[in-house]
Design a protein around this motif. Structure first.
Motif, mmCIF file in Angstrom:
data_model
loop_
_atom_site.group_PDB
_atom_site.id
_atom_site.type_symbol
_atom_site.label_atom_id
_atom_site.label_comp_id
_atom_site.label_asym_id
_atom_site.label_seq_id
_atom_site.Cartn_x
_atom_site.Cartn_y
_atom_site.Cartn_z
ATOM 1 N N THR A 13 0.819 -1.155 -0.185
ATOM 2 C CA THR A 13 0.310 -0.336 0.072
ATOM 3 C C THR A 13 0.994 1.227 0.398
ATOM 4 O O THR A 13 0.260 2.427 -0.934
ATOM 5 C CB THR A 13 -0.982 0.028 1.149
ATOM 6 O OG1 THR A 13 -1.578 -0.980 1.276
ATOM 7 C CG2 THR A 13 -1.759 1.189 1.474
ATOM 8 N N LEU A 14 2.167 1.402 0.495
ATOM 9 C CA LEU A 14 2.937 2.897 1.129
ATOM 10 C C LEU A 14 3.581 2.479 -0.104
ATOM 11 O O LEU A 14 3.310 3.736 -0.968
ATOM 12 C CB LEU A 14 4.140 2.404 1.884
ATOM 13 C CG LEU A 14 3.560 2.330 3.030
ATOM 14 C CD1 LEU A 14 4.420 1.727 4.474
ATOM 15 C CD2 LEU A 14 2.797 3.875 3.770
ATOM 16 N N GLU A 21 2.768 1.641 -3.773
ATOM 17 C CA GLU A 21 1.622 1.912 -4.454
ATOM 18 C C GLU A 21 1.109 3.793 -3.529
ATOM 19 O O GLU A 21 0.913 4.232 -5.659
ATOM 20 C CB GLU A 21 0.334 1.246 -4.198
ATOM 21 C CG GLU A 21 -0.523 1.232 -5.676
ATOM 22 C CD GLU A 21 -0.313 1.067 -6.966
ATOM 23 O OE1 GLU A 21 -0.517 2.242 -7.990
ATOM 24 O OE2 GLU A 21 0.688 0.184 -6.986
ATOM 25 N N PHE A 22 0.897 3.837 -2.992
ATOM 26 C CA PHE A 22 0.924 5.999 -2.628
ATOM 27 C C PHE A 22 1.810 6.266 -3.677
ATOM 28 O O PHE A 22 1.901 7.103 -3.614
ATOM 29 C CB PHE A 22 0.304 5.444 -1.468
ATOM 30 C CG PHE A 22 0.725 6.239 -0.992
ATOM 31 C CD1 PHE A 22 -0.445 7.605 -1.136
ATOM 32 C CD2 PHE A 22 1.250 8.077 -0.445
ATOM 33 C CE1 PHE A 22 -0.992 8.914 -0.486
ATOM 34 C CE2 PHE A 22 1.461 9.271 -0.303
ATOM 35 C CZ PHE A 22 0.274 9.229 0.203
ATOM 36 N N SER A 23 3.357 5.435 -3.082
ATOM 37 C CA SER A 23 4.375 6.345 -3.129
ATOM 38 C C SER A 23 4.437 6.332 -4.668
ATOM 39 O O SER A 23 5.283 7.369 -5.306
ATOM 40 C CB SER A 23 5.804 5.957 -3.043
ATOM 41 O OG SER A 23 6.946 6.178 -3.337
ATOM 42 N N THR A 47 2.039 6.759 -6.857
ATOM 43 C CA THR A 47 0.928 6.919 -7.287
ATOM 44 C C THR A 47 1.131 8.843 -7.189
ATOM 45 O O THR A 47 0.809 9.930 -8.255
ATOM 46 C CB THR A 47 -0.966 6.721 -7.172
ATOM 47 O OG1 THR A 47 -0.944 5.140 -7.003
ATOM 48 C CG2 THR A 47 -1.963 7.841 -7.174
ATOM 49 N N HIS A 48 1.416 9.512 -6.514
ATOM 50 C CA HIS A 48 1.982 9.994 -5.569
ATOM 51 C C HIS A 48 2.783 10.781 -5.997
ATOM 52 O O HIS A 48 3.803 11.605 -5.390
ATOM 53 C CB HIS A 48 1.527 10.927 -4.608
ATOM 54 C CG HIS A 48 -0.125 10.840 -4.381
ATOM 55 N ND1 HIS A 48 -1.450 11.561 -4.543
ATOM 56 C CD2 HIS A 48 -0.905 9.355 -3.583
ATOM 57 C CE1 HIS A 48 -1.849 10.594 -4.020
ATOM 58 N NE2 HIS A 48 -1.727 9.711 -3.920
ATOM 59 N N HIS A 88 11.679 6.506 -1.880
ATOM 60 C CA HIS A 88 10.787 6.522 -2.969
ATOM 61 C C HIS A 88 10.945 5.965 -4.280
ATOM 62 O O HIS A 88 10.529 5.338 -5.139
ATOM 63 C CB HIS A 88 10.400 7.666 -3.185
ATOM 64 C CG HIS A 88 9.875 7.702 -4.130
ATOM 65 N ND1 HIS A 88 8.357 7.807 -4.609
ATOM 66 C CD2 HIS A 88 9.480 8.921 -5.538
ATOM 67 C CE1 HIS A 88 7.444 8.009 -5.357
ATOM 68 N NE2 HIS A 88 9.099 9.335 -5.757
ATOM 69 N N THR A 117 11.080 2.255 -4.891
ATOM 70 C CA THR A 117 9.752 1.075 -4.990
ATOM 71 C C THR A 117 9.539 2.054 -6.544
ATOM 72 O O THR A 117 8.853 0.417 -6.808
ATOM 73 C CB THR A 117 8.633 2.687 -4.464
ATOM 74 O OG1 THR A 117 8.096 3.595 -5.390
ATOM 75 C CG2 THR A 117 8.452 2.416 -2.934
#
Length: 111
Positions: free
Chosen positions: A6-7, A9-11, A13-14, A63, A66
């Motif tokens: 989840t982290l 994917e958040f990284s 995405t943003h 970051h 990822t």
């Protein structure tokens, strides 16, 4: 519980927002560390700024990793990784230089 997927994917995405914040933050914090070291400010001030700059740089490394984890190998990923590593090393050198200066000043005062 903290979920790495989840982290990550958040990284991803943003990414633009994260990089738009981290790149100037890393550069400003590392520059401040270098300036404080050159001006001979107290050790605790240099350690605080170096710590903050190192946190920003470490977050940038995570970051970038990822992106490497999903196979994105492009120039921006390497550039950002090099920026983060350079800032980490600069902060480490500033801390070591500050410690060396404090130790050499205490030896010269005792003589």
């Amino acid at each position: 519980m903290l979920d790495f997927n989840t982290l990550a994917e958040f990284s991803r995405t943003h990414c633009i927002s994260i990089c738009a914040f981290l790149v100037p933050a890393i550069l400003l914090a590392t520059s401040l560390t270098i300036v404080l070291t050159v001006l001979g400010r107290p050790t605790h001030q240099v350690l605080q700024t170096a710590g903050i700059a190192s946190i920003f740089a470490f977050v940038m490394v995570l970051h970038v990793y990822t992106w490497f984890a999903i196979g994105v190998v492009m120039a921006p990923t390497y550039i950002l990784l090099c920026l983060a590593i350079t800032c980490l090393l600069s902060n480490l050198v500033a801390i070591l230089y500050q410690k060396y200066q404090v130790n050499s000043m205490s030896f010269s005062n005792n003589a």
